[in-house]
Design a protein around this motif. Structure first.
Motif, PDB file in Angstrom:
ATOM      1  N   UNK A 303       6.993  32.572  20.977  1.00  0.00           N
ATOM      2  CA  UNK A 303       6.201  33.994  20.510  1.00  0.00           C
ATOM      3  C   UNK A 303       7.230  34.921  19.962  1.00  0.00           C
ATOM      4  N   UNK A 304       7.199  35.119  18.682  1.00  0.00           N
ATOM      5  CA  UNK A 304       7.980  36.148  17.778  1.00  0.00           C
ATOM      6  C   UNK A 304       7.779  37.509  18.246  1.00  0.00           C
ATOM      7  N   UNK A 305       8.887  38.308  18.186  1.00  0.00           N
ATOM      8  CA  UNK A 305       8.572  39.670  18.535  1.00  0.00           C
ATOM      9  C   UNK A 305       9.726  40.391  17.603  1.00  0.00           C
ATOM     10  N   UNK A 306       9.375  41.491  16.876  1.00  0.00           N
ATOM     11  CA  UNK A 306       7.769  42.263  16.979  1.00  0.00           C
ATOM     12  C   UNK A 306       7.080  41.396  15.841  1.00  0.00           C
ATOM     13  N   UNK A 307       5.615  41.328  15.980  1.00  0.00           N
ATOM     14  CA  UNK A 307       4.531  41.012  15.315  1.00  0.00           C
ATOM     15  C   UNK A 307       4.179  42.040  14.452  1.00  0.00           C
ATOM     16  N   UNK A 308       3.778  41.776  13.102  1.00  0.00           N
ATOM     17  CA  UNK A 308       3.026  42.841  12.277  1.00  0.00           C
ATOM     18  C   UNK A 308       1.770  43.044  12.818  1.00  0.00           C
ATOM     19  N   UNK A 309       1.510  44.422  12.744  1.00  0.00           N
ATOM     20  CA  UNK A 309      -0.265  44.824  13.276  1.00  0.00           C
ATOM     21  C   UNK A 309      -1.146  43.996  12.162  1.00  0.00           C
ATOM     22  N   UNK A 310      -0.999  44.256  10.879  1.00  0.00           N
ATOM     23  CA  UNK A 310      -2.043  43.751  10.013  1.00  0.00           C
ATOM     24  C   UNK A 310      -1.820  42.532   9.138  1.00  0.00           C
ATOM     25  N   UNK A 311      -0.484  41.888   9.380  1.00  0.00           N
ATOM     26  CA  UNK A 311      -0.112  40.753   8.568  1.00  0.00           C
ATOM     27  C   UNK A 311      -1.326  39.663   8.642  1.00  0.00           C
ATOM     28  N   UNK A 312      -1.635  39.431   9.758  1.00  0.00           N
ATOM     29  CA  UNK A 312      -2.382  38.321  10.395  1.00  0.00           C
ATOM     30  C   UNK A 312      -3.662  38.390   9.612  1.00  0.00           C
ATOM     31  N   UNK A 313      -4.256  39.396   9.093  1.00  0.00           N
ATOM     32  CA  UNK A 313      -5.398  39.726   8.361  1.00  0.00           C
ATOM     33  C   UNK A 313      -5.319  38.930   7.002  1.00  0.00           C
ATOM     34  N   UNK A 314      -4.187  38.924   6.404  1.00  0.00           N
ATOM     35  CA  UNK A 314      -3.985  38.190   4.929  1.00  0.00           C
ATOM     36  C   UNK A 314      -3.109  37.016   5.053  1.00  0.00           C
ATOM     37  N   UNK A 315      -2.694  36.326   6.259  1.00  0.00           N
ATOM     38  CA  UNK A 315      -1.755  35.331   6.237  1.00  0.00           C
ATOM     39  C   UNK A 315      -2.798  34.173   5.592  1.00  0.00           C
ATOM     40  N   UNK A 316      -4.125  34.047   5.843  1.00  0.00           N
ATOM     41  CA  UNK A 316      -4.844  32.908   5.230  1.00  0.00           C
ATOM     42  C   UNK A 316      -4.790  32.697   3.954  1.00  0.00           C
ATOM     43  N   UNK A 317      -4.551  34.001   3.265  1.00  0.00           N
ATOM     44  CA  UNK A 317      -4.370  34.167   1.884  1.00  0.00           C
ATOM     45  C   UNK A 317      -3.037  33.611   1.440  1.00  0.00           C
ATOM     46  N   UNK A 318      -1.991  34.189   1.959  1.00  0.00           N
ATOM     47  CA  UNK A 318      -0.685  33.736   1.983  1.00  0.00           C
ATOM     48  C   UNK A 318      -0.506  32.236   1.982  1.00  0.00           C
ATOM     49  N   UNK A 319      -1.515  31.660   2.953  1.00  0.00           N
ATOM     50  CA  UNK A 319      -1.040  30.246   3.230  1.00  0.00           C
ATOM     51  C   UNK A 319      -1.755  29.326   2.415  1.00  0.00           C
ATOM     52  N   UNK A 320      -2.644  29.542   1.234  1.00  0.00           N
ATOM     53  CA  UNK A 320      -3.161  28.689   0.624  1.00  0.00           C
ATOM     54  C   UNK A 320      -2.382  27.684  -0.329  1.00  0.00           C
ATOM     55  N   UNK A 321      -1.150  28.086  -0.551  1.00  0.00           N
ATOM     56  CA  UNK A 321      -0.541  26.824  -1.191  1.00  0.00           C
ATOM     57  C   UNK A 321      -0.416  25.519  -0.071  1.00  0.00           C
ATOM     58  N   UNK A 322       0.059  26.135   1.083  1.00  0.00           N
ATOM     59  CA  UNK A 322      -0.086  25.086   2.408  1.00  0.00           C
ATOM     60  C   UNK A 322      -1.188  24.289   2.599  1.00  0.00           C
ATOM     61  N   UNK A 323      -2.693  25.093   2.532  1.00  0.00           N
ATOM     62  CA  UNK A 323      -3.488  24.521   2.418  1.00  0.00           C
ATOM     63  C   UNK A 323      -3.814  23.609   1.243  1.00  0.00           C
ATOM     64  N   UNK A 324      -3.683  23.719   0.214  1.00  0.00           N
ATOM     65  CA  UNK A 324      -3.805  22.767  -0.908  1.00  0.00           C
ATOM     66  C   UNK A 324      -3.089  21.440  -0.513  1.00  0.00           C
ATOM     67  N   UNK A 325      -1.618  21.707  -0.298  1.00  0.00           N
ATOM     68  CA  UNK A 325      -0.981  20.659  -0.026  1.00  0.00           C
ATOM     69  C   UNK A 325      -1.405  19.699   1.273  1.00  0.00           C
TER      70      UNK A 325
END
Length: 532
Positions: A303-325
């Motif tokens: 478990x990394x620390x600190x974690x961003x409060x809001x980044x998890x809301x857009x991680x799914x969008x940032x991970x689209x290249x990984x999803x395609x691969x």
């Protein structure tokens, strides 16, 4: 001349043997139960809360000046003598008392405007059975649904045609109509709903074929506001209870794995002073451990620390290249597993190159899932595009290579033997439910993705958003559930003959740290260390 040293210290007062220790109720299990129940209540609670808010919002902002919720169809066109709405107006069974609908205070308003200004139009409401008998053998279109406006196209009625004659006897000469209006120009019919089965019809006044009108259906319901407030109240109570259970379950109910409780972790060592003062020896509770299952699948997370409060809301969008691969890699994973099936069946061995490739696909999937999906949102570091293990990344997966695999098990383990685990994973990964509407079948319940694991990850995200922390006990539970999932996936993918254990091994580390070494009590110091 030597001075004699002090004599031996007095022997400690013998302590009475403590009674056998009985394990108290496990607080971790109570907290786990609270967490699971809270997550299960969260979905219906939020559903009622949002549903109630929608009903109250529609009542407050969706009504016209007369209090009607209106649905407008710019064009209703039919080449037949009649357009009917036989199943969508009102239907109640014969055993439903009439006062039920009277208490609901429900009014229906149907307004029709013919496209040709001089045409006489007829609008009527009648008992469904009598309208059906009237149109028996006559061609007519039945409204079975309404399309939603998309891409600038207007809302339209979905019609189902019944073939028959192209003319009908004039509707104005019939006596079975409960309420009816006729004439040129805009015609508006208002009807107070009563119990029974009713239907509406739009026709030309002379019963001829060819209908081209614009229609507006409005409903005024006196029960709408009380219903919305009731849903809001129940939703608030259920959601509040769910959040309380989740918060209670997310709290550490006791010592973390690998950490003994205060005063525990060692056998009882009575203190002479305590025994003398109190006359009894208080034996600390022993430290109960739960051995982890032995599995060739090793899944770890930090478990990394600190974690961003809001980044998890857009991680799914940032991970689209990984999803395609990964979509392409999982196609290859299935093909490789089929080839491995044949190889194991013939030789009893899983080709090492194919094995390493499939382990890499699982490892890649685990890193992406840990970053943005059901893996737990435990890091903000972007996953590497690699099948190999990255020692610096906080999520790791490895599977021990089997030198030999059973040729017989390969025929049954991936489907028959794994069925119990599939049932459990169906609840963990894909066991949530949702309401959907079918045009011809009304409302029904359908399964949707997510499951308990998805709900737990959403709860973790909400904790990050509102409290800026990730509860450690919740993290341990999420990783433990993922560990169970990947053990089953490896077994079903023929990568091991070791049957997945029915055991939830929580915690980020595959091997928990040992309990700390207890300090040596002062009364056990060797008297020979004392000098005069």
């Amino acid at each position: 001349m030597t001075t004699p040293g002090p004599g031996p210290l007095p022997s400690p007062v013998p302590a009475s043997v403590p009674p056998p220790v009985t394990s108290p109720p496990n607080p971790a299990r109570r907290h786990l139960a609270a967490l699971v129940i809270g997550c299960l209540l969260l979905l219906p609670g939020l559903g009622m809360l949002l549903g109630g808010a929608g009903v109250v919002g529609a009542y407050a902002f969706g009504r016209d000046s007369a209090g009607y919720l209106a649905l407008t169809l710019p064009s209703v066109h039919s080449a037949t003598p009649a357009v009917t709405a036989e199943d969508v107006i009102v239907q109640t069974g014969p055993d439903v008392p009439a006062w039920v609908l009277d208490r609901l205070d429900l009014d229906v308003r149907l307004a029709v405007t013919p496209s040709a200004g001089g045409a006489a139009v007829f609008v009527g409401v009648a008992p469904e059975a009598q309208l059906t008998a009237y149109l028996d053998g006559v061609a007519h279109d039945q409204v079975v649904g309404v399309t939603e406006p998309r891409n600038g196209a207007p809302r339209a009625a979905v019609l189902r045609t019944t073939p028959g004659a192209n003319t009908a006897s004039a509707p104005t000469g019939q006596t079975f109509w409960t309420s009816a209006v006729t004439g040129t120009g805009r015609q508006q019919l208002t009807w107070q709903v009563t119990g029974g089965q009713w239907a509406a019809a739009i026709m030309n006044a002379d019963g001829s074929a060819g209908i081209d009108v614009a229609a507006t259906l409005g409903v005024r319901a006196g029960f709408l506001l009380p219903l919305g407030l009731l849903l809001l109240g129940i939703g608030l109570v259920v959601t509040g209870l769910a959040v309380a259970l989740v918060i209670r379950g997310a709290r550490t109910g006791g010592p973390s794995r690998g950490e003994p409780a205060p005063g525990a972790g060692v056998p009882a060592v009575p203190s002479p002073l305590g025994s003398a003062a109190h006359g009894t020896s208080a034996a600390p509770e022993p430290w109960h451990t739960h051995a982890r299952a032995v599995s060739p699948v090793a899944l770890d997370a930090r478990l990394d620390a600190p974690l961003s409060r809001w980044l998890w809301l857009v991680k799914w969008f940032l991970a689209i290249p990984h999803v395609v691969v990964l979509a392409l890699l999982w196609v290859a994973f299935v093909v490789v597993s089929v080839v491995a099936f044949v190889a194991i069946l013939l030789t009893g061995r899983y080709p090492r190159g194919l094995f390493d490739f499939n382990v890499g696909v699982l490892r890649w999937s685990w890193r992406v899932g840990y970053y943005c999906g059901n893996g737990g949102l435990g890091t903000d570091r972007y996953p590497p595009f690699s099948l190999d293990d990255d020692p610096d990344y906080p999520a790791h997966l490895s599977i021990a290579y089997p030198e030999r695999l059973s040729r017989g098990l390969v025929l049954v383990k991936w489907w028959l033997l794994a069925i119990p685990h599939y049932l459990i994973l169906g609840l963990l990964v894909g066991g949530s439910w949702g309401w959907t509407a079918a045009r011809d079948e009304g409302w029904r319940v359908d399964p949707v993705g997510g499951g308990i694991l998805g709900l737990l990850v959403v709860v973790a995200g909400l904790f990050l958003l509102f409290t800026d922390r990730y509860p450690r006990s919740l993290f341990d539970l999420v990783v433990g559930l993922n560990r169970w999932v990947y053990r089953v996936v490896a077994y079903a993918a023929l990568m091991t003959d070791a049957y997945p254990p029915f055991q939830l091994d929580e915690g980020g580390a595959e091997t928990p740290p040992p309990p700390p070494t207890p300090p040596v009590p002062p009364d056990r110091v060797d008297s020979r260390q004392l000098t005069g």
